[in-house]
Scaffold this motif. Sequence first.
Motif, short mmCIF file in Angstrom:
data_model
loop_
_atom_site.label_atom_id
_atom_site.label_comp_id
_atom_site.label_asym_id
_atom_site.label_seq_id
_atom_site.Cartn_x
_atom_site.Cartn_y
_atom_site.Cartn_z
N SER A 23 0.81 -1.23 -0.15
CA SER A 23 -0.09 -0.08 0.26
C SER A 23 0.98 0.84 0.47
O SER A 23 1.92 1.13 -0.40
CB SER A 23 -0.40 0.16 0.80
OG SER A 23 -1.07 0.73 1.08
N TYR A 24 0.25 2.58 0.44
CA TYR A 24 1.25 3.37 0.20
C TYR A 24 1.21 3.80 1.78
O TYR A 24 0.84 3.62 2.49
CB TYR A 24 0.50 4.52 -0.11
CG TYR A 24 -0.24 5.54 0.31
CD1 TYR A 24 -0.22 6.69 0.82
CD2 TYR A 24 -1.10 4.83 -0.34
CE1 TYR A 24 -1.47 7.35 1.17
CE2 TYR A 24 -2.51 5.54 0.26
CZ TYR A 24 -2.20 6.59 0.21
OH TYR A 24 -3.91 8.00 1.09
N ASN A 43 -3.22 9.90 -8.18
CA ASN A 43 -3.14 9.18 -8.39
C ASN A 43 -3.52 8.38 -7.20
O ASN A 43 -2.51 6.68 -6.98
CB ASN A 43 -1.23 9.19 -7.95
CG ASN A 43 -1.00 9.87 -9.66
OD1 ASN A 43 -1.11 8.76 -10.53
ND2 ASN A 43 -0.21 10.95 -10.19
N ILE A 44 -4.16 8.67 -6.35
CA ILE A 44 -4.70 8.24 -5.05
C ILE A 44 -5.14 6.49 -5.17
O ILE A 44 -4.95 5.88 -4.93
CB ILE A 44 -5.75 8.70 -4.27
CG1 ILE A 44 -6.10 7.64 -3.05
CG2 ILE A 44 -6.82 8.69 -5.44
CD1 ILE A 44 -4.60 8.31 -2.27
N SER A 93 -2.77 3.57 -4.02
CA SER A 93 -3.33 2.60 -2.80
C SER A 93 -3.66 1.56 -3.51
O SER A 93 -4.75 0.46 -3.29
CB SER A 93 -4.34 2.97 -2.08
OG SER A 93 -5.30 3.59 -2.90
N SER A 94 -2.91 1.18 -4.65
CA SER A 94 -3.12 -0.46 -5.75
C SER A 94 -3.86 -2.02 -5.06
O SER A 94 -3.45 -2.56 -5.96
CB SER A 94 -2.94 -0.16 -7.24
OG SER A 94 -1.49 -0.57 -7.19
N ASP A 130 -8.50 12.56 5.80
CA ASP A 130 -9.62 11.41 6.18
C ASP A 130 -9.62 11.06 4.31
O ASP A 130 -9.47 10.05 3.97
CB ASP A 130 -11.05 12.67 5.89
CG ASP A 130 -11.37 12.92 4.38
OD1 ASP A 130 -10.43 13.65 4.03
OD2 ASP A 130 -11.99 13.32 4.58
N ILE A 131 -8.67 11.59 3.22
CA ILE A 131 -7.98 10.98 2.04
C ILE A 131 -7.00 9.39 2.46
O ILE A 131 -6.98 9.33 1.50
CB ILE A 131 -7.10 12.63 1.32
CG1 ILE A 131 -8.15 11.55 -0.33
CG2 ILE A 131 -6.14 12.47 1.49
CD1 ILE A 131 -7.46 12.54 -1.36
N PHE A 132 -6.08 9.96 3.35
CA PHE A 132 -5.21 8.49 4.32
C PHE A 132 -5.51 7.66 4.30
O PHE A 132 -4.84 6.78 4.24
CB PHE A 132 -4.62 9.67 4.62
CG PHE A 132 -3.97 10.67 4.65
CD1 PHE A 132 -2.96 10.72 3.02
CD2 PHE A 132 -2.97 11.79 4.68
CE1 PHE A 132 -2.15 12.00 2.50
CE2 PHE A 132 -2.99 13.06 4.97
CZ PHE A 132 -2.13 13.39 3.42
#
Length: 799
Positions: free
Chosen positions: A119-120, A208-209, A213-214, A235-237
């Motif tokens: 993940s990132y 690129n989120i 997180s792919s 919250d985007i994380f």
Amino acid sequence: MIIKNTDLIGKKSKYLIFIISSLIDVAICIIFISIIVTTYNSTEIEKSSNLILLIVLSVLSTISIIDIIEIVLKKKNFAFLISQKILKNSKYNSAITLELNTTQKVFCESIYGIRDKSSYIYIFGKQNKGKSTAVLYLLDGFVKNSSDLSEIPWINNFTFIDCTSNKKEILEYFLMGSSINTRIHQFSNSVTVIDNIEQLGKTFFEENIGLFSSYKSLFIIIEDTTNNLPMCYLDIFKRSLLVNDFNSSVIGIKPIINLIEQLESLKPAERKVFFALFFLTVSSEFADIDEIKNIIKINRFSLYKALNKIKKFTIYTPFPFNSHYYYCCNRNYIKKIGNCIQNFSEYNSVLEDFVKSSLANPESRWICFIRSSKEIIENISDKDRKSLFRKALYNGKYLELYNELSDCIVRDSMKETLFLYEKGFLSFYVGNHKEATDIFLKLIDTLESTSKRNEMMLHIIQSSHGNPDSNNMNLIYSFINEMQSTNDFYSICATYWKKHIETEKGIFDTIQFEIIRKKIKDFTDFNKNPLFKSIIHRSFLDEIRCYHILGKQPPNEFLSEYIAFLKTCSLSRNEYYSNLYIEANTIHYVNIIDTILNDNYSSDDIYSLTKDAEYFYNRALNSSYSDEKSRRATRIKLLDLCMIFNNFEYENTINQINLFNIHSHINNVQVHVAFCETLSIKAKILNPNNFSDDLGFNINDNLFEEIHQHFEKGYKIYQEYANKYGMIRLYFLMDILAFLKSDFSHSNNINQLKEIKGRYNDYPKESHIIECLQNKCENGICSIMFMLSIIRVYPIILQ
């Protein structure tokens, strides 16, 4: 800068794995040959009484072909485990010699403990908090803490990206514009570190989120914050493995003691290597060793000998995973030592090497040029000098280059004379219009060439045309008349500025801008001349603005032409202007007001359009385009949009308008001052405190007096500048306010509305609104809420 095609295994491990794998290969070959031999000669061996051969035969008979294949497949992992045990008691193959602080240790240990899938990881904090160093140790530790190569499938596919330079290369590397699935495939089974992601902007991250997180790869993202918060909302994380705040970190880098003494202990050739490292890392965190070798022309043996001594200073360290790069551990320190190292003769020698070399990155090269001696500077031709400056500007680091030049001038006042034009140019793009104008006025009298004088006149017009002072405007028109008499390219530029100034006086002739563009394109080399492209772009923007002020959608053919033009510009400029002018402004200035004048609209329709426009404004602001003058105006446009919401942040809006007003005053851009007065009227009418359950909508006498003062100030400037539209817009707001405070269904007020309608005949948008109000009043269906909605959606467009 992109460091790719590398892996996380250090040289020592790679050598050991190679040697051990080779020994395993040899052993397997021997075993395989022995099996074949013993199979074909088993009868003879059994007949013999040789006990050793019999034992060997019995052992080999237990080994199957499948066992041999399995050994071959797992030999690299087996070699890895042996190499780990051999190196365990020695310092692992990491070139980082700095001590980790508590925050860094906790960060690394937390990842080692929980990472069981890709993940990132996102870490943020102010500069010089040890974020990048912690990540390098983390990557190093992934290898040290692994017992099986399958735990780190991306071990041989590692990329480190420093976003402080070569942004175009980075955006192309990420295949921006392609599908998310294509990007995911591009980075499959890889580990990618993105350092200084703030340089690419919030939009890049959000686009690129899905990639980050792919679960097909591992991304480690590092942001330098200007405050204590990341550029994105937390919250985007949610899809991240870990978000880590480094703001409380205390950096563990040892203080640099007696740098001068340390430099004096080096040989001259070694000092040249240090200075080359220094100049390359003024604008980036990394230095390419091959670049140093080629720029200062030193052999590889002497280079590495010097680097081994320099790394003991703890300013630079070899990049652990690719020895072709050196990493700057403390860029803050690098920015402070310029004064104390310039007395070394090698310092000036390396400056000259950089200036003459086409291999150095453009920003470093120009910074070296402005730091050089007067003799070196004067030996560079005007053509080469312009080329150096133009290439340094490509990434749009106007503020960084402006600060660097200002520091040079502080250290050596003679540099101000040598780089007066560059200072004026950068001053304009960091928003200091008055300083730019003053500089260009100093320069114009020193120029003998007609073309150079024409170019300087264009700069003066660009930086000062917003000041309605009669002497200033007389000067501008004298420049325009002088250039129009030449009947060449500069005459077209002069015509453009004449038409641009007319738009600021309320004359919106879109056809003329199209004619100007066509004339410029008659010059075959217009694509090669930045000035040609600048005028073309400005004419596109002016034409779009004219359509929006008139309340019209620009024609599709025109928009297609503008989009095609943007594709010839840098990616950051393309992203900024397409989101701002094509998307956000069209929704804000045309679609929303058209919708509210349609009787069938709903509040949800307006809310949805407003959120769309807000999204595109933010995409523009969060792009990597860094023309602060334009971005400052864009932030004000966004504030104007957000007044549509009942609960907009009133205090912040007024503060930001006042700040923009201050900048406009400082830079003598009086039309922007009048714009601020107009926008203040709108904000104060819509102040949420003017609404209550008991009184409904009510403006107290003090606030009404403030609104009237804003009207007087704005009107005076617009009148002085003969800006008819500016005055009309002020009247429009005050007329609507007057009707809000009256019984607008009364016949006298309806008649008054009919009388003032003629005031707006030249401006379709305002005329249409007044006509709608008149119809609603005559039919008895006009309401306070509708009139307030008109003010909310009525855009104050920056001319």
